[in-house]
Enzyme design. Structure first.
Site, PDB file in Angstrom:
ATOM      1  N   LYS A  65     -56.388 -34.106   9.967  1.00  0.00           N
ATOM      2  CA  LYS A  65     -55.934 -32.928  10.715  1.00  0.00           C
ATOM      3  C   LYS A  65     -56.649 -31.630  10.330  1.00  0.00           C
ATOM      4  O   LYS A  65     -56.839 -30.758  11.174  1.00  0.00           O
ATOM      5  CB  LYS A  65     -54.417 -32.753  10.555  1.00  0.00           C
ATOM      6  CG  LYS A  65     -53.600 -33.794  11.306  1.00  0.00           C
ATOM      7  CD  LYS A  65     -52.104 -33.501  11.197  1.00  0.00           C
ATOM      8  CE  LYS A  65     -51.283 -34.541  11.924  1.00  0.00           C
ATOM      9  NZ  LYS A  65     -49.833 -34.253  11.882  1.00  0.00           N
ATOM     10  N   ASP A 102     -47.620 -29.848  16.441  1.00  0.00           N
ATOM     11  CA  ASP A 102     -46.519 -30.177  15.519  1.00  0.00           C
ATOM     12  C   ASP A 102     -45.561 -28.991  15.363  1.00  0.00           C
ATOM     13  O   ASP A 102     -44.338 -29.156  15.321  1.00  0.00           O
ATOM     14  CB  ASP A 102     -47.060 -30.552  14.131  1.00  0.00           C
ATOM     15  CG  ASP A 102     -47.658 -31.958  14.094  1.00  0.00           C
ATOM     16  OD1 ASP A 102     -47.257 -32.803  14.910  1.00  0.00           O
ATOM     17  OD2 ASP A 102     -48.530 -32.197  13.238  1.00  0.00           O
ATOM     18  N   ASN A 150     -40.676 -28.502  -3.270  1.00  0.00           N
ATOM     19  CA  ASN A 150     -41.604 -29.637  -3.370  1.00  0.00           C
ATOM     20  C   ASN A 150     -41.620 -30.221  -4.769  1.00  0.00           C
ATOM     21  O   ASN A 150     -41.448 -29.518  -5.762  1.00  0.00           O
ATOM     22  CB  ASN A 150     -43.017 -29.188  -2.991  1.00  0.00           C
ATOM     23  CG  ASN A 150     -43.922 -30.376  -2.677  1.00  0.00           C
ATOM     24  OD1 ASN A 150     -43.507 -31.294  -1.973  1.00  0.00           O
ATOM     25  ND2 ASN A 150     -45.131 -30.367  -3.206  1.00  0.00           N
TER      26      ASN A 150
HETATM   27  P1  NAP Z   1     -48.616 -35.145   3.302  1.00  0.00           P
HETATM   28  O1  NAP Z   1     -49.501 -34.010   3.635  1.00  0.00           O
HETATM   29  O2  NAP Z   1     -49.172 -36.335   2.602  1.00  0.00           O
HETATM   30  O3  NAP Z   1     -47.394 -34.548   2.392  1.00  0.00           O
HETATM   31  C1  NAP Z   1     -46.442 -35.405   1.843  1.00  0.00           C
HETATM   32  C2  NAP Z   1     -45.332 -34.584   1.178  1.00  0.00           C
HETATM   33  O4  NAP Z   1     -44.312 -35.498   0.753  1.00  0.00           O
HETATM   34  C3  NAP Z   1     -45.773 -33.813  -0.064  1.00  0.00           C
HETATM   35  O5  NAP Z   1     -45.072 -32.597  -0.133  1.00  0.00           O
HETATM   36  C4  NAP Z   1     -45.346 -34.750  -1.215  1.00  0.00           C
HETATM   37  O6  NAP Z   1     -45.060 -34.080  -2.427  1.00  0.00           O
HETATM   38  C5  NAP Z   1     -44.060 -35.303  -0.658  1.00  0.00           C
HETATM   39  N1  NAP Z   1     -43.708 -36.575  -1.265  1.00  0.00           N
HETATM   40  C6  NAP Z   1     -44.312 -37.782  -1.071  1.00  0.00           C
HETATM   41  N2  NAP Z   1     -43.712 -38.743  -1.787  1.00  0.00           N
HETATM   42  C7  NAP Z   1     -42.693 -38.136  -2.466  1.00  0.00           C
HETATM   43  C8  NAP Z   1     -41.692 -38.584  -3.384  1.00  0.00           C
HETATM   44  N3  NAP Z   1     -41.615 -39.877  -3.735  1.00  0.00           N
HETATM   45  N4  NAP Z   1     -40.815 -37.686  -3.860  1.00  0.00           N
HETATM   46  C9  NAP Z   1     -40.870 -36.390  -3.496  1.00  0.00           C
HETATM   47  N5  NAP Z   1     -41.789 -35.899  -2.632  1.00  0.00           N
HETATM   48  C10 NAP Z   1     -42.696 -36.747  -2.126  1.00  0.00           C
HETATM   49  O7  NAP Z   1     -47.899 -35.726   4.607  1.00  0.00           O
HETATM   50  P2  NAP Z   1     -47.511 -34.946   5.966  1.00  0.00           P
HETATM   51  O8  NAP Z   1     -48.598 -35.078   6.945  1.00  0.00           O
HETATM   52  O9  NAP Z   1     -47.042 -33.579   5.617  1.00  0.00           O
HETATM   53  O10 NAP Z   1     -46.305 -35.864   6.508  1.00  0.00           O
HETATM   54  C11 NAP Z   1     -45.068 -35.923   5.820  1.00  0.00           C
HETATM   55  C12 NAP Z   1     -44.110 -36.860   6.554  1.00  0.00           C
HETATM   56  O11 NAP Z   1     -43.839 -36.340   7.848  1.00  0.00           O
HETATM   57  C13 NAP Z   1     -44.656 -38.273   6.805  1.00  0.00           C
HETATM   58  O12 NAP Z   1     -43.610 -39.186   6.612  1.00  0.00           O
HETATM   59  C14 NAP Z   1     -45.082 -38.254   8.252  1.00  0.00           C
HETATM   60  O13 NAP Z   1     -45.003 -39.539   8.851  1.00  0.00           O
HETATM   61  C15 NAP Z   1     -44.044 -37.326   8.849  1.00  0.00           C
HETATM   62  N6  NAP Z   1     -44.489 -36.624  10.061  1.00  0.00           N
HETATM   63  C16 NAP Z   1     -43.692 -36.705  11.162  1.00  0.00           C
HETATM   64  C17 NAP Z   1     -44.054 -36.028  12.316  1.00  0.00           C
HETATM   65  C18 NAP Z   1     -43.181 -36.114  13.535  1.00  0.00           C
HETATM   66  O14 NAP Z   1     -43.648 -35.742  14.616  1.00  0.00           O
HETATM   67  N7  NAP Z   1     -41.932 -36.546  13.418  1.00  0.00           N
HETATM   68  C19 NAP Z   1     -45.230 -35.262  12.351  1.00  0.00           C
HETATM   69  C20 NAP Z   1     -46.014 -35.182  11.191  1.00  0.00           C
HETATM   70  C21 NAP Z   1     -45.627 -35.870  10.053  1.00  0.00           C
HETATM   71  P3  NAP Z   1     -46.213 -33.779  -3.523  1.00  0.00           P
HETATM   72  O15 NAP Z   1     -46.910 -32.539  -3.064  1.00  0.00           O
HETATM   73  O16 NAP Z   1     -45.453 -33.597  -4.785  1.00  0.00           O
HETATM   74  O17 NAP Z   1     -47.116 -34.988  -3.535  1.00  0.00           O
END
Ligand code: NAP
Length: 284
Positions: A65, A102, A150
């Site tokens: 992205k 988004d 976070n």
């Molecule tokens: P990303 O950039 O990889 O960020 C992931 C986030 O989750 C980080 O803040 C990470 O914390 C945290 N995290 C991961 N594992 C964790 C754990 N075990 N405990 C606590 N925190 C944890 O991913 P993203 O693109 O932002 O997406 C995040 C989620 O949103 C995904 O599940 C994705 O599928 C979903 N999503 C949904 C939509 C929708 O339209 N519904 C759109 C976009 C994304 P750290 O910084 O500490 O690693």
């Protein structure tokens, strides 16, 4: 046939083709979306060939992205401020336009659930790409305060600083650890909680990013995880008397907004919802 693609890595079983193709069919459009797995090392070649590929638009998912922006002749202001695009439009002469749907989708999901953002305090869990788009939009829509919680506090602090500058909202955004007393305090005064971490996502569906005891009536809880549809966080929110908004809503609205950008159409959200729910293993 007008062709579209969704790109990402690993792409897994992307729901984007199913919902866009259902919509194209319902609208009677000769359009088709395909899934194209593009590893990070292949992004440059994909983007360079995109203008002459015959594709008219691309949906972009993790991890591309942010990287796609450098290939685009025009970047819509929101996508520029967020620093990420989930939608590319191939225009005249192969010029690429970058958009972020988004942020608007998260705002629409809250609005359609009757949640007022202006003047309310929000807690956003996560400091990744999705959290960034959502926090940006909450601040832009007049949230009184956004606490970014976070696991890695330094990432939340960096995001808070950056958004404070980009949105001119330095006093309205703060970082807190993803657990403990500071999170508890932030939630006690919040009207909106958004989970933008991947906690609770299948196959670790039993987990919640927030202890149930911190949820209460009067809180609107949106989980952007959409697989499973009913996450542990949402189930806990309902039991606590809070409003619960599933991640399928944001996912549908980001896709609907993509079709508005690509085709200028009002996408049939109910048709897309049916395709999404059946793809996720449930039927209406
Ligand atoms: P990303 O950039 O990889 O960020 C992931 C986030 O989750 C980080 O803040 C990470 O914390 C945290 N995290 C991961 N594992 C964790 C754990 N075990 N405990 C606590 N925190 C944890 O991913 P993203 O693109 O932002 O997406 C995040 C989620 O949103 C995904 O599940 C994705 O599928 C979903 N999503 C949904 C939509 C929708 O339209 N519904 C759109 C976009 C994304 P750290 O910084 O500490 O690693």
């Amino acid at each position: 046939m007008t062709r579209y693609a969704v790109i990402g890595w690993p792409l897994g079983h992307s729901m984007s083709p199913a919902i866009h193709n259902a919509s194209f069919e319902a609208l009677g459009l000769s359009c088709r979306m395909e899934a194209v797995a593009v590893p990070p090392a292949g992004l440059d070649a994909f983007m360079r060939s995109l203008p002459s590929s015959g594709l008219c638009g691309v949906a972009v998912t993790i991890p591309h992205k942010a990287a796609v922006l450098t290939y685009c002749a025009s970047v819509e202001p929101g996508a520029g401020k967020i620093g990420a695009a989930n939608t590319l439009a191939v225009g005249e002469g192969g010029n690429l336009g970058a958009h972020n749907t988004d942020a608007a989708a998260a705002a629409r999901a809250l609005r359609e659930a009757g949640v007022e953002v202006a003047g309310r305090r929000a807690v956003v869990l996560g400091a990744g790409g999705a959290a960034r788009a959502i926090c940006y939009r909450l601040l832009r829509d007049g949230a009184a305060h956004v606490a970014i919680a976070n696991r890695t506090l330094s990432r939340a602090e960096a995001l808070g600083r950056d958004l404070g500058r980009v949105c001119g909202a330095a006093g309205r955004v703060a970082a807190v650890p993803g657990s403990g007393a500071a999170l508890e305090e932030a939630l006690a005064s919040a009207g909106i909680l958004v989970n933008a971490t991947s906690v609770g996502m299948s196959p670790r569906a039993g987990e919640s990013p927030v202890p149930r005891a911190l949820l209460r009536a009067g809180l609107a809880v949106m989980d952007i995880v959409y697989n499973p549809i009913e996450t542990r966080l949402l189930a806990d929110a309902r039991r606590a008397g809070a409003a619960a908004i599933p991640g399928t809503e944001m996912f549908l609205y980001q896709a609907a907004e993509q079709e508005r950008i690509w085709l200028g159409v009002e996408a049939p959200v109910e048709v897309m919802r049916k395709a999404l729910l059946s793809g996720l293993g449930r039927s209406l």
